[in-house]
Design a protein around this motif. Structure first.
Motif, mmCIF file in Angstrom:
data_model
loop_
_atom_site.group_PDB
_atom_site.id
_atom_site.type_symbol
_atom_site.label_atom_id
_atom_site.label_comp_id
_atom_site.label_asym_id
_atom_site.label_seq_id
_atom_site.Cartn_x
_atom_site.Cartn_y
_atom_site.Cartn_z
ATOM 1 N N UNK A 1 0.944 -1.126 0.191
ATOM 2 C CA UNK A 1 0.000 0.016 -0.061
ATOM 3 C C UNK A 1 0.679 1.156 0.117
ATOM 4 N N UNK A 2 2.013 1.176 0.541
ATOM 5 C CA UNK A 2 2.860 2.409 0.842
ATOM 6 C C UNK A 2 3.837 2.477 -0.561
ATOM 7 N N UNK A 3 3.664 1.614 -1.310
ATOM 8 C CA UNK A 3 4.692 1.760 -2.456
ATOM 9 C C UNK A 3 4.312 2.861 -3.417
ATOM 10 N N UNK A 4 2.931 2.972 -3.612
ATOM 11 C CA UNK A 4 2.535 4.228 -4.606
ATOM 12 C C UNK A 4 1.360 4.672 -3.797
ATOM 13 N N UNK A 5 0.907 5.768 -4.122
ATOM 14 C CA UNK A 5 -0.435 6.231 -3.852
ATOM 15 C C UNK A 5 -1.671 5.549 -4.321
ATOM 16 N N UNK A 6 -2.597 5.438 -3.484
ATOM 17 C CA UNK A 6 -3.720 4.677 -3.529
ATOM 18 C C UNK A 6 -5.057 5.358 -3.348
ATOM 19 N N UNK A 7 -6.356 4.693 -3.992
ATOM 20 C CA UNK A 7 -7.437 5.485 -3.889
ATOM 21 C C UNK A 7 -8.028 5.166 -2.576
ATOM 22 N N UNK A 8 -9.042 5.906 -2.142
ATOM 23 C CA UNK A 8 -9.759 5.647 -0.879
ATOM 24 C C UNK A 8 -10.351 4.097 -0.961
ATOM 25 N N UNK A 9 -10.919 3.645 -1.740
ATOM 26 C CA UNK A 9 -11.494 2.505 -2.075
ATOM 27 C C UNK A 9 -10.564 1.435 -1.713
ATOM 28 N N UNK A 10 -9.281 1.621 -2.148
ATOM 29 C CA UNK A 10 -8.216 0.510 -1.769
ATOM 30 C C UNK A 10 -7.651 0.650 -0.760
ATOM 31 N N UNK A 11 -7.496 1.773 0.168
ATOM 32 C CA UNK A 11 -7.085 2.000 1.522
ATOM 33 C C UNK A 11 -8.354 1.125 2.486
ATOM 34 N N UNK A 12 -9.458 1.307 2.089
ATOM 35 C CA UNK A 12 -10.649 0.954 2.993
ATOM 36 C C UNK A 12 -10.506 -0.554 2.739
ATOM 37 N N UNK A 13 -10.189 -1.272 1.445
ATOM 38 C CA UNK A 13 -10.045 -2.714 1.557
ATOM 39 C C UNK A 13 -9.012 -3.197 2.233
ATOM 40 N N UNK A 14 -7.788 -2.402 2.289
ATOM 41 C CA UNK A 14 -6.510 -2.921 2.841
ATOM 42 C C UNK A 14 -6.991 -2.891 4.436
ATOM 43 N N UNK A 15 -7.593 -1.783 4.881
ATOM 44 C CA UNK A 15 -8.066 -1.753 6.375
ATOM 45 C C UNK A 15 -8.972 -2.807 6.732
#
Length: 463
Positions: free
Chosen positions: A272-286
């Protein structure tokens, strides 16, 4: 003010001192017996001799024609006491006039009745009297000199008897002291040699460590008193070795199980920190991370629960429960999971009431339900039931899975034990927690398994 306790005595010294105390008590008892026996024998012999001498004097007087003859033949009467300087002989006429007296006593003699001339003297006719020192005995009898009655008094003052007894008592005390000292030394040596086996146990115990737990004591040649200790010590080592091995296995399994979610968390975070992510991608990660956190939390919670049980820090909160309603709630909770797995879930519970901790009951049955669902293939069935038994209520969880290998059944409830067909993924604590809950309630858990049917039974005793 605080007092420091001194160093406790060694077992060898304690036993030696105990032997010394027993020896002293025995010597005192024997010495007292011997002392009093000697005293009685000396007194008895003196009394017999006093009677014999008095009879001799009466016999000689009986051969004399008159009381005056006693005065004239005094030397014959004195000869009967030759060599007995401790005797005092006095002969008085009927009117009290002295006819013969060999010596003067240190103190006046008491007034006692005179034995008639016609009666023989016995030991009962002897009387005590108290001289200036020593012991005194006397006898008074009537003799017949022709037609004249005379009074014969024979007394004995034995100051030497006390001296003999004093010397004897001193010798006894000296022998007592020497015997007690010898008994103490011999007892110490004997006990010290006897303790070699115990010192061997201590030496072997000092050699035992977590890396060397295969050492065992040889109990075949040990004394009977140490044989039970050695057997108990070996049994303790067996339990410790088994516990250490299981704990080591548990630590390895727990580290492996915790490493998987931690690695997942680290890898997903790095990606996730390797590049900028969208809000949806961060939510999926969390959301994904939250699942891993839940998994870690369950591991820690199970471990802490068993630790509280082991340290008696978990108190039961019994309540009268409607078991049919409780099992129905658990059924409803797992119904969605069963539908997703394609497993039929059913409840067969009689209307029963029992005094059980509701939270712990839910945890125990839920562990069994989760385990059953994990090992039941699609199209199978899991049944939750409750019935009244002979000693209490019985709750059972049955599933139509492939069954448990018989080799695993004896160990299936052991803590940290894992078997692919008997345990769900994790640290291997689920069934151990169920058994701990049953032990807290004073009940028990059992399992019966064969291909196509595995049943776990919880038995709660009546309160």
């Amino acid at each position: 003010m605080s007092w420091r306790r001194g160093r406790p005595l060694s077992l060898t010294l304690r036993v030696a001192l105990l032997l010394a105390a027993v020896s002293v008590a025995s010597f005192l008892a024997v010495g007292a017996y011997l002392y009093h026996t000697l005293q009685r024998q000396m007194s008895s012999r003196d009394d017999v001799e006093l009677i014999v001498k008095a009879d001799q004097v009466r016999h000689l007087i009986a051969g004399m024609p008159s009381a005056e003859a006693v005065r004239r033949e005094a030397h014959a009467l004195k000869d009967t006491l030759y060599g007995h300087n401790d005797f005092m002989l006095r002969v008085n006429a009927a009117d009290g006039k002295p006819l013969l007296q060999t010596a003067v006593t240190s103190r006046p003699l008491p007034q006692v009745d005179s034995v008639p001339a016609q009666r023989a003297l016995t030991l009962d006719d002897i009387h005590d009297w108290q001289p200036a020192s020593g012991v005194g005995r006397m006898v008074r009898a009537t003799g017949q000199a022709g037609a004249d009655p005379v009074q014969v008094t024979l007394a004995r003052e034995r100051s030497d008897r006390l001296q003999v007894l004093r010397v004897y008592a001193g010798d006894l005390l000296l022998a007592l002291g020497g015997g007690a000292l010898l008994a103490t030394l011999l007892g110490y040596v004997i006990v010290h040699r006897s303790m070699r086996q115990l010192r061997s146990v201590v030496a072997k115990a000092n050699d035992i460590s977590t890396s060397r737990m295969n050492t065992r004591l040889s109990v075949q040649d040990a004394p009977v008193e140490l044989r039970e200790l050695g057997a108990a010590f070996n049994a303790m080592l067996n339990r410790l070795e088994d516990g250490v091995q299981r704990l080591s296995g548990f630590a390895a399994d727990l580290a492996h199980d915790m490493r998987t979610p931690l690695n997942t968390l680290m890898m997903e975070t790095q990606v996730a920190l390797s590049r900028a992510r969208t809000v949806e991608e961060y939510q999926a990660l969390l959301a994904s991370n939250f699942e891993e956190y839940e998994r870690l939390s369950r591991m820690i919670d199970n471990t802490l629960f068993l630790a509280r049980v082991d340290n008696a820090q978990l108190a039961l909160k019994r309540e009268p429960l409607d078991l049919q309603a409780e099992l129905q709630r658990i059924h409803d909770y797992f119904e969605f999971l069963a539908d997703d797995a394609g497993v039929r879930l059913g409840v067969e519970a009689e209307p029963l009431r029992a005094s059980i901790d509701p939270v712990l009951l839910q945890r125990a049955v839920s562990n069994l339900m989760a385990n059953a669902l994990a090992h039941t293939p699609a199209g199978g069935a899991v049944t939750l039931s409750a019935r009244q038994g002979e000693e209490g209520v019985e709750i059972a969880v049955a599933n139509s899975g492939p069954g448990i290998d018989p080799a695993h059944l004896p160990h299936i409830f052991d803590r940290y034990y894992r078997a692919d067909q008997a345990r769900s993924a994790g640290a291997g604590l689920g069934l151990s927690i169920v058994r701990a809950i049953m032990e807290l309630h004073g009940g028990n858990i059992s399992v019966a398994s064969q291909p196509g049917l595995t049943t776990f039974s919880l038995r709660f005793k009546k309160i």
